[in-house]
Enzyme design. Structure first.
Site, PDB file in Angstrom:
ATOM      1  N   PHE A 121       1.131  -1.058   0.203  1.00  0.00           N
ATOM      2  CA  PHE A 121       0.110  -0.102   0.109  1.00  0.00           C
ATOM      3  C   PHE A 121       0.618   0.836  -0.257  1.00  0.00           C
ATOM      4  CE2 PHE A 121      -4.579   0.409   1.494  1.00  0.00           C
ATOM      5  CZ  PHE A 121      -5.236  -0.557   0.530  1.00  0.00           C
ATOM      6  N   GLN A 234      -8.041  13.811   4.844  1.00  0.00           N
ATOM      7  CA  GLN A 234      -7.373  13.586   3.547  1.00  0.00           C
ATOM      8  C   GLN A 234      -8.455  13.026   2.369  1.00  0.00           C
ATOM      9  OE1 GLN A 234      -6.560   8.665   3.785  1.00  0.00           O
ATOM     10  NE2 GLN A 234      -4.674   9.476   4.089  1.00  0.00           N
ATOM     11  N   HIS A 236      -8.709  10.832  -0.446  1.00  0.00           N
ATOM     12  CA  HIS A 236      -8.123   9.894  -1.551  1.00  0.00           C
ATOM     13  C   HIS A 236      -7.751  10.292  -2.918  1.00  0.00           C
ATOM     14  CE1 HIS A 236      -7.702   5.488  -2.334  1.00  0.00           C
ATOM     15  NE2 HIS A 236      -7.839   5.653  -1.429  1.00  0.00           N
ATOM     16  N   LEU A 250     -15.291   4.476  -3.345  1.00  0.00           N
ATOM     17  CA  LEU A 250     -13.891   4.244  -2.884  1.00  0.00           C
ATOM     18  C   LEU A 250     -13.396   3.261  -3.985  1.00  0.00           C
ATOM     19  CD1 LEU A 250     -11.842   5.653  -0.871  1.00  0.00           C
ATOM     20  CD2 LEU A 250     -11.622   2.600  -0.423  1.00  0.00           C
ATOM     21  N   GLU A 253      -7.124   1.271  -2.487  1.00  0.00           N
ATOM     22  CA  GLU A 253      -5.766   1.440  -2.974  1.00  0.00           C
ATOM     23  C   GLU A 253      -4.946   0.442  -3.568  1.00  0.00           C
ATOM     24  OE1 GLU A 253      -4.314   3.942  -0.150  1.00  0.00           O
ATOM     25  OE2 GLU A 253      -1.435   3.353  -0.644  1.00  0.00           O
ATOM     26  N   ARG A 309      -1.427   9.196  -0.440  1.00  0.00           N
ATOM     27  CA  ARG A 309      -1.981  10.214  -0.791  1.00  0.00           C
ATOM     28  C   ARG A 309      -2.225  10.867  -0.719  1.00  0.00           C
ATOM     29  NH1 ARG A 309      -6.220   5.575   2.555  1.00  0.00           N
ATOM     30  NH2 ARG A 309      -5.629   4.263   1.480  1.00  0.00           N
ATOM     31  N   HIS A 375     -11.841  11.245   1.912  1.00  0.00           N
ATOM     32  CA  HIS A 375     -11.764   9.801   2.714  1.00  0.00           C
ATOM     33  C   HIS A 375     -12.059  10.152   4.335  1.00  0.00           C
ATOM     34  CE1 HIS A 375     -10.976   6.258   2.306  1.00  0.00           C
ATOM     35  NE2 HIS A 375     -10.428   5.914   2.443  1.00  0.00           N
ATOM     36  N   ARG A 410      -2.445  10.112   6.613  1.00  0.00           N
ATOM     37  CA  ARG A 410      -2.655   8.754   6.881  1.00  0.00           C
ATOM     38  C   ARG A 410      -2.243   7.948   5.918  1.00  0.00           C
ATOM     39  NH1 ARG A 410      -6.165   4.267   6.454  1.00  0.00           N
ATOM     40  NH2 ARG A 410      -7.968   5.815   5.562  1.00  0.00           N
TER      41      ARG A 410
HETATM   42  P1  FAD Z   1     -16.854   3.302  12.005  1.00  0.00           P
HETATM   43  O1  FAD Z   1     -16.721   2.582  11.359  1.00  0.00           O
HETATM   44  O2  FAD Z   1     -17.073   5.450  11.403  1.00  0.00           O
HETATM   45  O3  FAD Z   1     -17.918   3.478  13.494  1.00  0.00           O
HETATM   46  C1  FAD Z   1     -18.673   5.104  13.682  1.00  0.00           C
HETATM   47  C2  FAD Z   1     -19.734   4.457  15.055  1.00  0.00           C
HETATM   48  O4  FAD Z   1     -20.149   5.185  14.993  1.00  0.00           O
HETATM   49  C3  FAD Z   1     -20.992   4.290  13.624  1.00  0.00           C
HETATM   50  O5  FAD Z   1     -21.571   2.285  14.724  1.00  0.00           O
HETATM   51  C4  FAD Z   1     -21.720   4.759  14.113  1.00  0.00           C
HETATM   52  O6  FAD Z   1     -23.232   4.726  14.061  1.00  0.00           O
HETATM   53  C5  FAD Z   1     -21.593   5.450  15.245  1.00  0.00           C
HETATM   54  N1  FAD Z   1     -21.950   7.233  15.572  1.00  0.00           N
HETATM   55  C6  FAD Z   1     -22.089   8.298  15.470  1.00  0.00           C
HETATM   56  N2  FAD Z   1     -22.084   9.298  15.249  1.00  0.00           N
HETATM   57  C7  FAD Z   1     -23.390   8.739  16.436  1.00  0.00           C
HETATM   58  C8  FAD Z   1     -24.309   9.543  17.471  1.00  0.00           C
HETATM   59  N3  FAD Z   1     -24.361  10.812  16.796  1.00  0.00           N
HETATM   60  N4  FAD Z   1     -24.727   8.826  17.735  1.00  0.00           N
HETATM   61  C9  FAD Z   1     -25.001   7.018  17.941  1.00  0.00           C
HETATM   62  N5  FAD Z   1     -23.857   6.366  17.436  1.00  0.00           N
HETATM   63  C10 FAD Z   1     -23.059   7.225  16.602  1.00  0.00           C
HETATM   64  N6  FAD Z   1      -8.889   2.265   6.595  1.00  0.00           N
HETATM   65  C11 FAD Z   1      -7.990   1.191   6.879  1.00  0.00           C
HETATM   66  O7  FAD Z   1      -7.289   0.953   7.211  1.00  0.00           O
HETATM   67  N7  FAD Z   1      -7.671  -0.011   5.685  1.00  0.00           N
HETATM   68  C12 FAD Z   1      -8.451   0.125   4.311  1.00  0.00           C
HETATM   69  O8  FAD Z   1      -8.482  -0.974   4.232  1.00  0.00           O
HETATM   70  C13 FAD Z   1      -9.672   0.991   4.415  1.00  0.00           C
HETATM   71  N8  FAD Z   1     -10.731   0.772   3.800  1.00  0.00           N
HETATM   72  C14 FAD Z   1     -11.593   2.162   3.423  1.00  0.00           C
HETATM   73  C15 FAD Z   1     -12.945   1.789   2.531  1.00  0.00           C
HETATM   74  C16 FAD Z   1     -13.516   2.654   2.568  1.00  0.00           C
HETATM   75  C17 FAD Z   1     -14.537   3.373   0.932  1.00  0.00           C
HETATM   76  C18 FAD Z   1     -13.717   4.065   3.937  1.00  0.00           C
HETATM   77  C19 FAD Z   1     -14.607   5.490   3.396  1.00  0.00           C
HETATM   78  C20 FAD Z   1     -12.749   4.233   4.759  1.00  0.00           C
HETATM   79  C21 FAD Z   1     -12.047   3.221   4.698  1.00  0.00           C
HETATM   80  N9  FAD Z   1     -10.807   3.125   5.628  1.00  0.00           N
HETATM   81  C22 FAD Z   1     -10.095   1.956   5.857  1.00  0.00           C
HETATM   82  C23 FAD Z   1     -11.093   4.114   6.434  1.00  0.00           C
HETATM   83  C24 FAD Z   1     -11.244   2.893   7.555  1.00  0.00           C
HETATM   84  O9  FAD Z   1     -12.706   2.103   7.708  1.00  0.00           O
HETATM   85  C25 FAD Z   1     -11.780   3.348   8.909  1.00  0.00           C
HETATM   86  O10 FAD Z   1     -11.088   4.782   9.169  1.00  0.00           O
HETATM   87  C26 FAD Z   1     -12.869   3.387  10.230  1.00  0.00           C
HETATM   88  O11 FAD Z   1     -13.533   2.032   9.797  1.00  0.00           O
HETATM   89  C27 FAD Z   1     -13.351   3.938  11.240  1.00  0.00           C
HETATM   90  O12 FAD Z   1     -13.794   3.495  12.536  1.00  0.00           O
HETATM   91  P2  FAD Z   1     -14.617   4.227  13.369  1.00  0.00           P
HETATM   92  O13 FAD Z   1     -14.283   2.446  14.306  1.00  0.00           O
HETATM   93  O14 FAD Z   1     -14.113   5.223  14.192  1.00  0.00           O
HETATM   94  O15 FAD Z   1     -15.828   4.502  13.439  1.00  0.00           O
END
Ligand code: FAD
Length: 609
Positions: A121, A234, A236, A250, A253, A309, A375, A410
């Site tokens: 990556f 970021q 992407h 998306l 990558e 990125r 992203h 990142r």
């Molecule tokens: P999230 O998974 O976003 O979860 C947030 C949670 O909070 C959810 O349950 C939501 O419902 C809840 N929430 C939000 N606001 C509230 C509220 N007010 N009240 C109650 N609940 C709430 N990263 C990598 O390392 N590798 C990858 O291959 C990669 N691929 C990606 C592909 C895509 C298409 C995208 C968009 C991102 C990718 N990323 C990747 C980034 C990564 O997926 C995210 O940064 C990461 O999943 C965020 O996880 P999190 O647990 O912080 O939050």
């Protein structure tokens, strides 16, 4: 008077993505009674969308890899603005967290000799991303969710938290509502972990799911938590640009990791002309060398399509601006001429289906059209590097909503492993804090009533504005004035727009009942979205340089003064947001040597592991 239901937990985790679920598991292991709240259903958090993989220096494909090389790559990719202690904790622990997921049932792709496979990556010196095809997030969430449910989390699905509750300066719970019924819920908790993910939805073109409205940043800031480095967003480089209905989705990558190349409308691989000074000498200089790298020649250097990125996104933007873009305003990403069709379908199954279904394009035969999409946010709630504690007692943050680890940019794959490393740390620390709070559960009844009245106000305001129209305006203006390329006048204009939008966000009107009412949800989301947008713009105005995810047309180069400063967004007692520049935490000399190592061989011994 409005009624509400009350729940009591030692630790309340807000968010059921990778960070929230891992925090919940850690807190339960410490003996805490844990509640998890999510806006959507369990298993549907944004994490499920992650594709390419999770970075961890396991050394399964290249034995020279270790935490020190990962430490150096992460700091280098982050423009050295990262919190070095977080980077050290992260790079040392990530391999254990991946192996733990395997023990809990995650089915990773394998090397021929049966180890967890790792892929290339951008910005990673060695193949480092443990992956499950291009559906790694799905496997991560499935595994964590199964484990968390087995351990006994109490899940509150389709529940939005609207405000955190405080008592004597400490966080003691949260007020939310059930999205299906509109019923208000009060969570009394001894500690709260925010794991609410990112803020991509404040921009018009984004890869982020509907949940990513940036709630956690604003909720934390509203109770006095500091935010850090919010200017670093970021973009992407590879989102879909066509058809319009899917713009921003998306394109992993992983396509470039598997050998995909970027070309302009003249058929030229333009990334060879876009290697920044700090990466000179580390990337292939000819197509022939890049080809040898793809064939496995360890003496060849990596192709420049695998630069970080921020660099690739800006190079695509340059090609488009100079008239060499693809027909729909992007660049061509070609894997079809690089790998056989069955290989592409096996390694990138989601991409194959995504383009087939949404774009009517067969990526095994034709190049994709791609362009930058919002992203990820590198900035976030400022946390302690060991415990994820914020500066507000009782409040912890983990995952994308927390800042510090990624600096100015990142590296791909560094989020999924961030979630499990720091989700675990946050859950443990929150449970330990909760265990010390021996008094009974307390929330201020008057505070609850005031917030409920505030939340219901759009129902009693028939002359107010349409919340959907306001959100559209917010996203369009953020895209235009605070997007991938920024400059002072536009940022100042955006601040004025936001001041106006903020007033209007408190003057919306919604009709119908409270049971599943998207207009009402949007009205409340908007109040939080304008707050966090303001923090982004203020920090972007203050950073008069270009670095990582923050690019200024009026200050196109990095500035050594800003290289040593983090921007803290702090709320003053009258509620206004201010930017405070603070020196970076001092990095010890031995760690600096690792971070600045030129020759990777210096880092490939195991000393200091
Ligand atoms: P999230 O998974 O976003 O979860 C947030 C949670 O909070 C959810 O349950 C939501 O419902 C809840 N929430 C939000 N606001 C509230 C509220 N007010 N009240 C109650 N609940 C709430 N990263 C990598 O390392 N590798 C990858 O291959 C990669 N691929 C990606 C592909 C895509 C298409 C995208 C968009 C991102 C990718 N990323 C990747 C980034 C990564 O997926 C995210 O940064 C990461 O999943 C965020 O996880 P999190 O647990 O912080 O939050």
């Amino acid at each position: 008077m409005e009624s509400y239901t009350t729940y009591d937990y030692d630790v309340l985790v807000i968010g059921a993505g990778g960070a929230g679920l891992r925090a919940a598991i850690a807190a339960i292991e410490k003996g805490a009674r844990v509640g998890v709240v999510t806006k959507s259903l369990l298993g549907k958090a944004h994490t499920v969308m992650a594709e390419g993989g999770m970075a961890a220096a396991m050394g399964n494909v290249r034995s020279e890899d270790n935490w020190k090389v990962h430490f150096r790559d992460t700091l280098k990719g982050g423009g050295m603005l990262n919190n070095w202690k977080m980077v050290e904790n992260y790079t040392k622990e990530a391999p254990d967290r991946v192996r733990e997921l395997e023990q809990w049932g995650a089915v990773f792709d394998r090397t021929p000799d049966g180890k967890i496979n790792q892929r290339n990556f951008g910005g990673h010196s060695y193949p480092r991303l443990a992956h499950v095809g291009d559906r790694t997030g799905l496997e991560l969430i499935r595994t964590l969710q199964d484990h968390a449910v087995k351990m006994g989390i109490n899940a509150h699905m389709e529940t939005t938290i609207y405000r955190l509750l405080t008592e004597g300066g400490a966080v003691v719970g949260a007020l939310g509502f059930n999205r299906q019924t509109g019923e208000f819920l009060v969570f009394r908790a001894k500690a709260v972990v925010l794991a609410t993910g990112g803020l991509g939805r404040i921009y018009q073109i984004t890869s982020n799911s509907w949940e990513c409205t940036g709630d956690g940043f604003s909720l934390a800031s509203m109770v006095g938590a500091d935010l850090i480095d919010m200017e670093f967003i970021q973009f992407h480089p590879t989102g879909m640009v066509w058809p319009p209905s899917v713009m921003g989705i998306l394109v992993t990558e992983g396509v470039r990791g598997e050998g995909g190349v970027l070309k302009n409308s003249e058929g030229k691989r333009f990334m060879f002309d876009n290697v920044p000074e700090r990466y000179k000498g580390e990337f292939a200089e000819t197509e022939e060398e890049a080809e040898r790298w793809l064939q496995g020649d360890r003496n060849a250097r990596r192709p420049p399509e695998l630069l970080t990125r921020d660099v690739v996104a800006r190079a695509i933007r340059k090609e488009v601006n100079e008239g060499r873009g693809s027909p729909h305003g992007g660049a061509y990403l070609d894997i079809a001429s690089r790998r056989p069709a069955d290989y592409i379908k096996k390694k990138l199954p989601s991409m194959y289906h995504q383009f087939m279904k949404l774009g009517n394009l067969d990526i095994t035969k034709e190049p994709m059209e791609v362009g930058p999409t919002c992203h990820y946010v590198m900035g976030g709630i400022r946390v302690d590097p060991d415990t994820q504690a914020t500066n507000v007692p009782g409040l912890y943050a983990a995952g994308e909503v927390a800042g510090g680890l990624h600096g100015a940019n990142r590296l791909g794959g560094n989020s999924l492993s961030d979630l499990v490393v720091f989700g675990r740390r946050a859950g443990m620390a929150a449970a330990e804090y909760a265990a010390k709070q021996t008094g009974s559960y307390q929330v201020d009844e008057a505070q609850v009533r005031a917030y409920i009245a505030e939340a219901l106000q759009p129902f009693n305001n028939p002359q107010g504005e349409n919340p959907f129209a306001l959100m559209k305006e917010l996203r369009a203006t953020m895209q235009k004035n605070a997007g991938i390329m920024r400059e002072e006048n536009e940022l100042k204009t955006q601040l004025e727009i936001l001041a106006n939008l903020k007033k209007r966000a408190w003057n919306t009107s919604v009709s119908g009942g409270r049971a599943y009412n998207p207009g009402w949800h949007t009205a409340l989301d908007m109040r939080l979205m304008v707050e966090i947008s303001e923090a982004v713009v203020l920090a972007a105005l203050a950073r008069k340089e270009s670095r990582g995810g923050h690019a200024r047309l009026d200050y196109p180069d990095p500035d050594p003064t800003f290289a040593k400063l983090n921007h803290i967004i702090r709320r003053s007692s009258d509620g206004t947001l201010n930017v405070v520049a603070e020196p970076l935490p001092e990095m010890p000399e031995d760690r600096r040597k690792i971070a600045e190592a030129k020759d990777l061989k210096e880092l490939s011994d195991k000393v200091g592991a």
